[in-house]
Design a protein around this motif. Structure first.
Motif, PDB file in Angstrom:
ATOM      1  N   ALA A  95       0.852  -1.202   0.000  1.00 52.23           N
ATOM      2  CA  ALA A  95       0.000   0.000   0.000  1.00 52.23           C
ATOM      3  C   ALA A  95       0.876   1.236   0.000  1.00 52.23           C
ATOM      4  CB  ALA A  95      -0.891  -0.005   1.241  1.00 52.23           C
ATOM      5  N   CYS A  96       0.313   2.355  -0.441  1.00 56.77           N
ATOM      6  CA  CYS A  96       1.016   3.636  -0.369  1.00 56.77           C
ATOM      7  C   CYS A  96       0.985   4.081   1.099  1.00 56.77           C
ATOM      8  CB  CYS A  96       0.321   4.654  -1.253  1.00 56.77           C
ATOM      9  SG  CYS A  96       1.054   6.288  -1.117  1.00 56.77           S
ATOM     10  N   LEU A  97       2.123   4.483   1.642  1.00 54.77           N
ATOM     11  CA  LEU A  97       2.184   4.837   3.070  1.00 54.77           C
ATOM     12  C   LEU A  97       2.365   6.342   3.270  1.00 54.77           C
ATOM     13  CD1 LEU A  97       4.285   1.801   4.298  1.00 54.77           C
ATOM     14  CD2 LEU A  97       1.829   2.116   4.476  1.00 54.77           C
ATOM     15  N   LEU A 100      -0.842  11.689   3.213  1.00 53.64           N
ATOM     16  CA  LEU A 100      -1.549  12.750   2.461  1.00 53.64           C
ATOM     17  C   LEU A 100      -2.154  12.221   1.157  1.00 53.64           C
ATOM     18  CD1 LEU A 100       1.121  15.557   2.942  1.00 53.64           C
ATOM     19  CD2 LEU A 100      -0.967  15.194   4.243  1.00 53.64           C
ATOM     20  N   CYS A 101      -1.797  10.987   0.786  1.00 55.80           N
ATOM     21  CA  CYS A 101      -2.272  10.419  -0.489  1.00 55.80           C
ATOM     22  C   CYS A 101      -3.698   9.885  -0.330  1.00 55.80           C
ATOM     23  CB  CYS A 101      -1.322   9.298  -0.898  1.00 55.80           C
ATOM     24  SG  CYS A 101      -1.829   8.412  -2.366  1.00 55.80           S
ATOM     25  N   ASP A 102      -4.494   9.945  -1.404  1.00 54.24           N
ATOM     26  CA  ASP A 102      -5.871   9.412  -1.365  1.00 54.24           C
ATOM     27  C   ASP A 102      -5.884   7.905  -1.154  1.00 54.24           C
ATOM     28  OD1 ASP A 102      -6.746  11.889  -1.859  1.00 54.24           O
ATOM     29  OD2 ASP A 102      -7.152  11.598  -4.001  1.00 54.24           O
ATOM     30  N   LYS A 129       5.891   2.140  -7.014  1.00 53.21           N
ATOM     31  CA  LYS A 129       5.642   3.580  -7.105  1.00 53.21           C
ATOM     32  C   LYS A 129       4.144   3.834  -7.070  1.00 53.21           C
ATOM     33  CE  LYS A 129       6.402   7.500 -10.107  1.00 53.21           C
ATOM     34  NZ  LYS A 129       6.783   7.956 -11.443  1.00 53.21           N
ATOM     35  N   CYS A 130       3.733   4.854  -6.293  1.00 55.63           N
ATOM     36  CA  CYS A 130       2.319   5.228  -6.274  1.00 55.63           C
ATOM     37  C   CYS A 130       2.106   6.260  -7.373  1.00 55.63           C
ATOM     38  CB  CYS A 130       1.955   5.797  -4.903  1.00 55.63           C
ATOM     39  SG  CYS A 130       0.254   6.368  -4.839  1.00 55.63           S
ATOM     40  N   GLN A 131       1.242   5.950  -8.336  1.00 50.71           N
ATOM     41  CA  GLN A 131       1.029   6.860  -9.460  1.00 50.71           C
ATOM     42  C   GLN A 131       0.194   8.070  -9.062  1.00 50.71           C
ATOM     43  OE1 GLN A 131      -0.491   4.009 -12.382  1.00 50.71           O
ATOM     44  NE2 GLN A 131       1.374   4.333 -13.553  1.00 50.71           N
ATOM     45  N   SER A 132      -0.478   7.974  -7.910  1.00 55.04           N
ATOM     46  CA  SER A 132      -1.304   9.100  -7.471  1.00 55.04           C
ATOM     47  C   SER A 132      -0.450  10.198  -6.844  1.00 55.04           C
ATOM     48  CB  SER A 132      -2.329   8.597  -6.465  1.00 55.04           C
ATOM     49  OG  SER A 132      -3.034   9.668  -5.917  1.00 55.04           O
ATOM     50  N   CYS A 133       0.440   9.830  -5.883  1.00 52.71           N
ATOM     51  CA  CYS A 133       1.241  10.856  -5.199  1.00 52.71           C
ATOM     52  C   CYS A 133       2.688  10.868  -5.676  1.00 52.71           C
ATOM     53  CB  CYS A 133       1.181  10.661  -3.686  1.00 52.71           C
ATOM     54  SG  CYS A 133       1.966   9.132  -3.129  1.00 52.71           S
ATOM     55  N   GLY A 134       3.098   9.855  -6.428  1.00 58.52           N
ATOM     56  CA  GLY A 134       4.458   9.832  -6.965  1.00 58.52           C
ATOM     57  C   GLY A 134       5.483   9.235  -6.008  1.00 58.52           C
TER      58      GLY A 134
HETATM   59 ZN    ZN Z   1       0.252   7.482  -2.812  1.00 57.88          ZN
END
Ligand code: ZN
Ligand code: ZN
Length: 454
Positions: A95-97, A100-102, A129-134
């Protein structure tokens, strides 16, 4: 003076001699028989229920991580452009940690925005890599392998040996690493397993019959003996909670506090234990409700009327158990017997499953073996070692009594305790266990292997 005793005096003398002879020969047995006789006539001593105010964890108001509410976000696949190469690397469980990311803490690959960002280093470690927050992070973050240089296969081999009862000094001779390396690996794996148990079991277990017991051991730092309190589910063989401490009421409260936190709300198992009354206090303090009776000034704690708890008491002669009897502390004997029979058990009040599980723990965890030199340095190390041993027992090691016959070429399906408790679909390898991210302080929304179990 002439000694001329009467017949009565001789009789009294003989009776006294006989009494002294019998008392010296069988006095202890007679005394115990008399004690048991009067105890049976009197009935068991009634115990006063306790309330959550007596539990050190309830009064400290320790707030463990609670379940994160189900995030309501638009899946990234609907937000992103339909152009581009389709995703080929499986990112489930990660998961993206970035808070602030959605897509923070969303481990579902159908929703989150994680994609592979290549493999790096000598061991070709996957980066995501999270494509939403980078944000970009190694896939080993939150696992015991983070920042370790040794290959995964080697660590898995060593940790399998350690969880099968090989002690650290023997592991040093077999595998050739320094003993501090093993200690560090056990600590890392123990912390990871502790987090995994805490999150996977939280409010998730439905248990019909729970057996409670404690096993004695020692650590190097403490001259006195310590006890490992265990709670074992009779059907699934899950060791749902353990606690290392002395043998006081506060320790029983802490074990039952863990049990209460891991059971599905409003579910009540049938409890059995040995004759230690501390369990009674722990059970009544955690399963009940506050109420204000008429004319009362303040709220009072009432134990749940559905509670059923029986004790199996053992009378010993030296090391041998001479006879057993049971006492029903909460509920009734008929209800307990019917409840146990409904779970396909014999209906007899016993603690055989927890005794057997304790033996398995002594086999799997070297510091718990009897008469061993490989005792743990302190309670902290013992705690982490047991957590790792339990993770191996729960997720990787098939339990013989849980094997089921199935149709098909294999004919048998070997199951682990978490499979029997319907928490996980299949048996994990040690490598699966070591690669599962369970980051500290973040509650991921789902574990990949637990889907579709209910
Ligand atoms: Zn993210
Ligand atoms: Zn408590």
């Amino acid at each position: 003076m002439k000694f001329n005793p009467t017949f009565l005096e001789i009789l009294v003398f003989l009776v006294v001699c006989l009494f002294i002879y019998i008392w010296t020969k069988h006095g202890r047995r007679i005394r115990r028989w008399l004690q048991d006789y009067f105890r049976r006539r009197r009935g068991p001593r009634s115990l006063k229920p306790k309330s959550p105010e007596d539990c050190p964890l309830c009064t400290r108001d320790i707030c463990f991580l609670s379940h994160r509410p189900k995030p309501e976000v638009v899946p990234w696949s609907e937000r992103k452009s339909p152009r581009g190469r389709p995703k080929t690397i499986d990112t489930s469980g990660h998961a993206c940690l970035n808070p602030l990311c959605d897509y923070f803490a969303i481990a579902d690959p159908a929703i989150h925005a994680l994609v592979s960002n290549g493999r790096r280093g000598k061991q070709r470690i996957l980066y995501l890599k999270c494509q939403s927050c980078g944000g970009c992070r190694t896939s080993r973050y939150g696992t015991p392998l983070y920042w370790l240089k040794t290959p995964l296969a080697r660590i898995a081999m060593v940790m399998t040996a350690i969880s099968e009862g090989v002690d650290i000094s023997a592991a040093r001779r077999i595998f050739g690493h320094h003993h501090t390396t093993f200690t560090r690996w056990v600590e890392r794996c123990g912390r990871h397993s502790e987090r995994l148990h805490e999150r996977l079991f939280h409010r998730a277990l439905t248990i019909g019959h729970l057996q409670l017991d404690e096993l004695v051991t020692k650590v190097k730092q403490d001259a006195e003996r310590i006890w490992v309190w265990t709670a074992v589910a009779a059907r699934s063989k899950l060791i749902m909670a353990f606690h290392i401490a002395r043998r006081s009421s506060a320790d029983a409260h802490q074990l039952l506090h863990q049990v209460w936190q891991r059971l599905v709300p409003d579910s009540l198992p049938i409890f059995t234990s040995d004759g230690l009354n501390q369990y009674f206090y722990g059970i009544t303090a955690h399963f009940g409700f506050w109420d204000k009776p008429k004319r009362a000034r303040k709220f009072h704690w009432f134990p749940d009327v559905r509670l059923q708890y029986a004790q199996l008491r053992k009378r010993r002669q030296g090391w041998r158990v001479s006879f057993l009897y049971s006492i029903v502390r909460l509920g009734s004997r008929q209800l307990i017997r019917a409840g146990l029979k409904a779970l396909s058990l014999s209906g007899i009040v016993q603690t055989a499953f927890v005794e057997r599980a304790n033996l398995t723990l002594r086999e799997l965890i070297a510091p718990l073996s009897r008469r061993t030199w490989s005792i743990a340095y302190d309670k902290h190390h013992l705690n982490l070692h047991i957590h790792w041993g339990l993770a191996y027992y729960h997720f990787c090691r098939p339990h013989q009594s849980l094997t089921v016959d199935i149709r098909g070429p294999s004919k048998r399906r070997y199951r682990t305790p978490v499979m029997a408790a319907k928490l996980v679909r299949h048996r994990w390898s040690v490598q699966d266990l070591l690669q599962l991210p369970v980051p500290e302080g973040v509650w991921l929304d789902a574990f990949p292997a637990t889907k579709g179990c209910q």
